[in-house]
Design an enzyme around this catalytic site. Structure first.
Site, PDB file in Angstrom:
ATOM      1  N   ASP A  61       9.476  15.912  -9.361  1.00 31.79           N
ATOM      2  CA  ASP A  61       8.486  15.150  -8.608  1.00 31.79           C
ATOM      3  C   ASP A  61       7.361  14.688  -9.516  1.00 31.79           C
ATOM      4  OD1 ASP A  61       7.346  17.770  -8.945  1.00 31.79           O
ATOM      5  OD2 ASP A  61       8.085  18.316  -6.967  1.00 31.79           O
TER       6      ASP A  61
ATOM      7  N   ASP B 173       4.551  27.260   2.308  1.00 31.50           N
ATOM      8  CA  ASP B 173       5.002  26.703   3.583  1.00 31.50           C
ATOM      9  C   ASP B 173       6.498  26.391   3.584  1.00 31.50           C
ATOM     10  OD1 ASP B 173       5.092  24.506   1.919  1.00 31.50           O
ATOM     11  OD2 ASP B 173       3.760  23.250   3.127  1.00 31.50           O
TER      12      ASP B 173
ATOM     13  N   HIS C  99       8.211  24.625   1.264  1.00 34.96           N
ATOM     14  CA  HIS C  99       8.682  23.377   0.659  1.00 34.96           C
ATOM     15  C   HIS C  99       9.368  23.654  -0.678  1.00 34.96           C
ATOM     16  CE1 HIS C  99       4.616  23.277  -1.449  1.00 34.96           C
ATOM     17  NE2 HIS C  99       5.421  22.954  -2.446  1.00 34.96           N
TER      18      HIS C  99
ATOM     19  N   GLU D 298       7.871  18.552   2.158  1.00 29.77           N
ATOM     20  CA  GLU D 298       7.023  19.317   3.056  1.00 29.77           C
ATOM     21  C   GLU D 298       7.739  19.594   4.383  1.00 29.77           C
ATOM     22  OE1 GLU D 298       4.579  20.625   1.771  1.00 29.77           O
ATOM     23  OE2 GLU D 298       3.042  19.293   0.958  1.00 29.77           O
TER      24      GLU D 298
END
Length: 261
Positions: free
Chosen positions: A67, A136, A138, A143
């Protein structure tokens, strides 16, 4: 999914480095998937150590990063292209031209994402992908709510992710970009072997959901339950929510030495 709970960092890192060394010995032109963040850093340090000792070469290999932030200046130190150079690739004999990442400065971001997907396909796909996991759930910057079929695209980062990454921006969450380009979950799932590392209690719930929870877009990493070859390496803190932690330890303890990861 193979789950390895091992408190000693050197042992965990050694397993991953051994796997990469074996891959490069069998396939010198292997394609590696490189993650940024803190989780992979001990692996990169061990690979650098082995390279400097003459035990490992990346001369024929290539690599793709997961990314990139959107909008950071070319010379910004937290652009992931610079981070991966600083932490790993500039310290080994991996050709800089053989390391590619999404272009977060492109004028046409959708076109840049499509071009990146084509680069990965043209290289024959990723042989071994290193991953971390967010608190979370990801992976890469996919996400919660991300499509399991997603490809490289622009994503909006959650407030939690920006807060988690503030440590790389002087503790200022407002300095963390709101957008990124990221390989999609569908892209990540095409890697032939995925190695995910997680440590610390802040990752424990995400790890529990990834391994033992239902497959759900609320926890994007749960898609890895459908991958044929995933290795998850954890310390005790990251494994503290696992209901079957003792079983995972028994399985690994009884594993044949020749099998590797």
């Amino acid at each position: 999914m193979e789950v390895i709970v091992m408190q000693d960092e050197a042992e965990r890192v050694g397993l991953v480095a051994d796997r990469i060394a074996g891959l490069l010995a069998a396939k010198p032109h292997a394609v590696l998937g490189l993650a940024t963040g803190s989780s992979p850093l001990p692996v990169y340090r061990e690979l650098i150590r082995r390279y400097e000792a003459g035990a490992l070469s990346f001369r024929g290999a290539s690599a793709f990063t997961l990314d990139e932030y959107v909008g950071l200046a070319e010379d910004h130190p937290e652009r992931y292209r610079h981070v991966i150079e600083r932490e790993f690739t500039s310290h080994v004999d991996l050709d800089p031209a053989a390391v590619a990442g999404p272009d977060g400065t492109a004028a046409d971001l959708p076109a840049a994402c499509a071009a990146y997907e084509e680069q990965i396909r043209a290289a024959g796909g990723v042989d071994l992908q290193i991953l971390g996991i967010g608190s979370d759930g990801h992976i890469a910057f996919n996400e919660p709510g991300s499509s399991f079929a997603s490809r490289t695209r622009i994503k909006t980062l959650t407030a939690q992710t920006r807060a988690d990454n503030a440590r790389f921006f002087g503790g200022d969450a407002d300095a963390v970009p709101h957008h990124c380009l990221t390989q999609g979950l569908g892209t990540v799932m095409e890697a032939r072997h995925i190695v995910l590392l997680a440590t610390g209690t802040e990752k424990a719930e995400a790890v529990h959901q990834m391994i033992e929870g239902p497959v759900s877009a609320l926890w994007p990493a749960t898609i890895l339950q459908h991958h044929p070859h995933v290795t998850v390496l954890l310390d005790r803190a990251a494994a503290s929510r696992l209901l079957l932690a003792d079983y995972y330890r028994e399985v690994f303890a009884g594993k044949p030495d020749w099998q590797g990861i």
